[in-house]
Design a protein around this motif. Structure first.
Motif, PDB file in Angstrom:
ATOM      1  N   LYS A  79      62.490  47.038  31.757  1.00 52.42           N
ATOM      2  CA  LYS A  79      61.986  46.627  30.448  1.00 52.42           C
ATOM      3  C   LYS A  79      62.566  45.251  30.178  1.00 52.42           C
ATOM      4  CE  LYS A  79      61.725  48.079  25.628  1.00 52.42           C
ATOM      5  NZ  LYS A  79      62.271  48.961  24.587  1.00 52.42           N
ATOM      6  N   THR A  80      61.710  44.319  29.846  1.00 52.04           N
ATOM      7  CA  THR A  80      62.176  42.940  29.713  1.00 52.04           C
ATOM      8  C   THR A  80      62.588  42.634  28.277  1.00 52.04           C
ATOM      9  OG1 THR A  80      59.875  42.317  29.500  1.00 52.04           O
ATOM     10  CG2 THR A  80      60.865  42.054  31.671  1.00 52.04           C
ATOM     11  N   GLU A 120      45.722  46.886  30.813  1.00 59.09           N
ATOM     12  CA  GLU A 120      46.515  45.665  30.668  1.00 59.09           C
ATOM     13  C   GLU A 120      47.758  45.907  29.813  1.00 59.09           C
ATOM     14  OE1 GLU A 120      47.949  41.721  29.433  1.00 59.09           O
ATOM     15  OE2 GLU A 120      47.328  43.362  28.131  1.00 59.09           O
ATOM     16  N   GLU A 121      47.602  46.698  28.762  1.00 56.27           N
ATOM     17  CA  GLU A 121      48.738  46.963  27.870  1.00 56.27           C
ATOM     18  C   GLU A 121      49.735  47.935  28.510  1.00 56.27           C
ATOM     19  OE1 GLU A 121      49.054  44.981  25.639  1.00 56.27           O
ATOM     20  OE2 GLU A 121      47.140  44.450  24.728  1.00 56.27           O
ATOM     21  N   SER A 122      49.407  48.438  29.684  1.00 53.61           N
ATOM     22  CA  SER A 122      50.328  49.301  30.426  1.00 53.61           C
ATOM     23  C   SER A 122      50.600  48.673  31.791  1.00 53.61           C
ATOM     24  CB  SER A 122      49.729  50.700  30.579  1.00 53.61           C
ATOM     25  OG  SER A 122      49.493  51.268  29.306  1.00 53.61           O
ATOM     26  N   SER A 123      50.933  47.393  31.767  1.00 54.49           N
ATOM     27  CA  SER A 123      51.329  46.644  32.973  1.00 54.49           C
ATOM     28  C   SER A 123      50.233  46.534  34.030  1.00 54.49           C
ATOM     29  CB  SER A 123      52.580  47.268  33.621  1.00 54.49           C
ATOM     30  OG  SER A 123      53.595  47.412  32.674  1.00 54.49           O
ATOM     31  N   SER A 124      48.955  46.591  33.602  1.00 58.69           N
ATOM     32  CA  SER A 124      47.830  46.441  34.543  1.00 58.69           C
ATOM     33  C   SER A 124      47.957  47.381  35.738  1.00 58.69           C
ATOM     34  CB  SER A 124      47.722  44.988  35.032  1.00 58.69           C
ATOM     35  OG  SER A 124      47.362  44.141  33.968  1.00 58.69           O
ATOM     36  N   GLY A 125      48.377  48.599  35.464  1.00 63.84           N
ATOM     37  CA  GLY A 125      48.598  49.572  36.545  1.00 63.84           C
ATOM     38  C   GLY A 125      47.350  49.754  37.400  1.00 63.84           C
TER      39      GLY A 125
END
Lengths: 447, 447
Positions: A306-307, B144-149
């Protein structure tokens, strides 16, 4: 006789008086009631008093005899237990006492219902035999496994229930080893601090502020790195000033400690000992102060990545203290040291240093009448020279009771070091249960 | 016309396609279906493809036109949104678009459904006007809002769906300020590391081991203190070696940035800026690398006091990287540096250094045909010189797509900096929505 003792212990084990779980409250109350009934059967005057903290378990006060020409001994134990469940890996139902190969198994057999039962039968048998030559008092709490919440204030409030106390016997420890009976004469104190660094007023994203602001974590990590050397020396100015030097007499006590270094290393799983000399190691744990870094509140602490740039972080640090360090004085030295280090680094962040808790050390006099009687009793019954042991942990209620009653305390171990007091398959050797009862009888007879 | 645009946006806002919540999966699917239907209405060939990661939202692939004499432009946006609920402090239902005083409010209006809708109507109007002179492709993801999984692997698998791509337009950013339209030309990369120190094989109590063992936290805090100077300089050997020097041309781009330093300080709540010179500050965030300490896994992180000596702790550290630092090379420099520092302190604990994640930086060429067309289009429509902006964060899928399609990317901001993309009352100025559409039309016309 042994059957009667185990039956009583079994009745207590059947009640899961787990102080950590509010939902077990009724079992704790039932336990307190059962112990009270039993004490009344041997003629004690008993009062169950509410804990000053609402929702915390009550405290049992009891007394037996008021002859002013006799000594008055107060027994301390606790009737609450650690959590336990078969699913945790127990081989038996933890709340259904199991007897096997000379041991009894169950949650609380060693910590602390066994010692409480041993005390009960010691007193009962002395009465039955017409040999009780002391006044006996009891204080049994139900929150020991939850930091003795409310104990001090509640006991202080009801102090007048007791007559003058001459000595306090702590029945809540085990032998330090497997075969050597031991008596406890000390615990370390503790001062628990928080180093709080506040930067932005909320957590930020390192994409937004990384490289832009002085991050609170940088200051905190720096400050936490300035507290202790790798050889164990604490770097706080004045920290060691009041530590009592080692006397020859005290040193001599270390020669009779049953301790298996190899077992301990195996238990740890990695040899990271600062010293492999057993005496040095025990002294570092028992009679020397130290400092530990426990963690950081407010920072990222989970798995993965987590950044976050935390806005406010609190470093948790505690110090274990020994005679004659004053926990509050040490807190001030800590504050001075951290403030001084923080001033050096010219930070725009805000520092606050929190005193989260302090607790007194306990240092008993191994030459007083309680230890003398204990030593003789153990020698007579076990035919073994007892060990005088301390602990690196803290039980501030012992020095509290010593001050409250103006009487010295002594710890009498009952079980063995491998009983697994807070673990699965907690056990107690029946030999120790009976031996404990016999030693208590002998001690009381000698006073 | 504006009504039709807002109606479509409103239909999309009504579907809470929150990728963070599995339970919202069906809304995400409905959103993907609706977008696909609309694209088919204007003649696009559309495919909704499964994400390679089971349970993750699908990706919409679409293309329109295949004239090899024309340029082919790929539009990227995402149809998923951040979580939102009225109880979080919204003034309106976040999933019922509200129009007020020239703004629309709702979760996703600015990030990223508004830009997606602006793109749609830009293309549609060009078709209706018979003026679409390029082939247009779309890739719309739902994570995208979940790290572009799963985005990269899924897109790579379906790469052949698209014809040769000449340029990639990223429609997923806002203007850097309030009144100056901006185009994005860069993001920093990231290398996320874990410093793991293992001592005893389970957590210990400081009463038992305090003063006795070399505690893992001591080593970790020391190592974390050796990474960065208070002036921001990273202490890792070779860290800066590949950082591109600042050119005059790049420096010039900083002269047209709309940025309110006082507002930013107010937002932070405490002035802990390393520099108050705006250009220096922006450069530190956009074009200089940095390092942040995020926290510690395995240590005590809660409120209150716990006297634990953690057995295994993992310090979390990330570095934001810039051209031409290589994230994997930086991971190795980090490993070398920490290993070297650890060797100095002669610890019996075990060190492992984990590379938790790496992501490439993106650095667009502000002189390429996309930026040239964008600059002209913005000048014509808004009558304002656009700002060329970067970000201190990381969007590794942009350099990924550039490499996959061997085509340059450009970011075109739609909303304003105060839209509150991940916050309560997310909004989008209607003027920006329409302006965004018009600018896209002009850009496509110029290619």
């Amino acid at each position: 006789m042994t059957k009667e003792i185990i039956d009583y212990l079994s009745e207590l084990i059947a009640l899961p008086s787990i102080s950590a779980f509010n939902t077990n409250r009724s079992f704790s109350i039932q336990t307190a009631n059962k112990i009270s009934e039993k004490l009344r059967l041997i003629g004690a005057e008993v009062k169950i008093v509410d804990n000053v903290i609402p929702g915390k378990n009550p405290i049992i006060l009891a007394k037996l005899g008021d002859d002013p020409t006799k000594k008055t001994i107060l027994f301390y134990s606790h009737y609450d237990v650690q959590p336990a469940a078969k699913e945790d890996g127990w081989d038996y139902d933890p709340f259904d006492l199991k007897e096997l190969d000379g041991y009894v198994y169950g949650r609380g057999v060693s910590d602390d219902k066994g010692p409480l039962v041993a005390t009960y039968f010691a007193v009962k048998e002395l009465i039955d035999e017409g040999k009780l030559n002391v006044n006996v008092c009891f204080v049994y709490e139900g929150e020991e496994e939850s930091s003795s919440g409310g104990f001090e204030d509640t006991l202080e409030m009801h102090k007048d229930f007791y007559n003058d106390i001459d000595g306090i016997m702590i029945l809540d420890t085990s032998w330090f080893g497997e075969e050597t009976p031991s008596m406890d004469y000390g615990f370390r104190g503790v001062t628990y601090m928080g180093i709080q660094i506040q930067g932005p007023n909320k957590d930020q994203h390192s994409g937004l502020v990384g490289g832009v602001i002085r991050e609170p974590m940088e200051d905190l990590i720096y400050l936490m790195s300035k507290l202790k050397q790798f050889d164990g020396k604490v770097l706080i100015n004045g920290f060691y000033d009041k530590v009592l030097p080692l006397t020859d007499e005290e040193k001599e006590l270390y020669s009779n400690i049953e301790f298996d270094l190899e077992e301990f290393k195996k238990y740890l799983g990695r040899n990271t000992l600062l010293s492999e000399d057993t005496t040095t190691m025990l002294m570092n744990n028992w009679r020397n102060p130290t400092l530990s870094l426990h963690g950081i509140q407010g920072a990222f602490s989970e798995d993965g990545s987590k950044t976050v740039v935390p806005g406010k972080v609190i470093g948790k640090v505690s110090m274990r203290l020994v005679p004659n360090q004053d926990p509050k004085e040490i807190a001030q030295l800590f504050i001075d040291h951290i403030t001084n280090e923080f001033n050096k680094i010219n930070s725009p962040n805000k520092l606050d240093i929190l005193t989260i808790g302090t607790g007194d050390w306990w240092y008993g006099d191994v030459n007083n009448f309680l230890f003398s009687a204990g030593k003789e009793a153990i020698n007579e019954y076990w035919q073994i020279e007892p060990a005088f042991t301390r602990s690196g942990g803290s039980i501030p209620i012992i020095p509290f009771m010593e001050k409250l009653f103006d009487a010295p305390a002594m710890g009498l171990g009952i079980g063995q070091s491998t009983d697994g007091a807070h673990s699965q398959n907690e056990r107690l050797r029946i030999k120790n249960l009976i031996g404990g009862k016999e030693v208590i009888k002998k001690i009381l007879s000698k006073l």
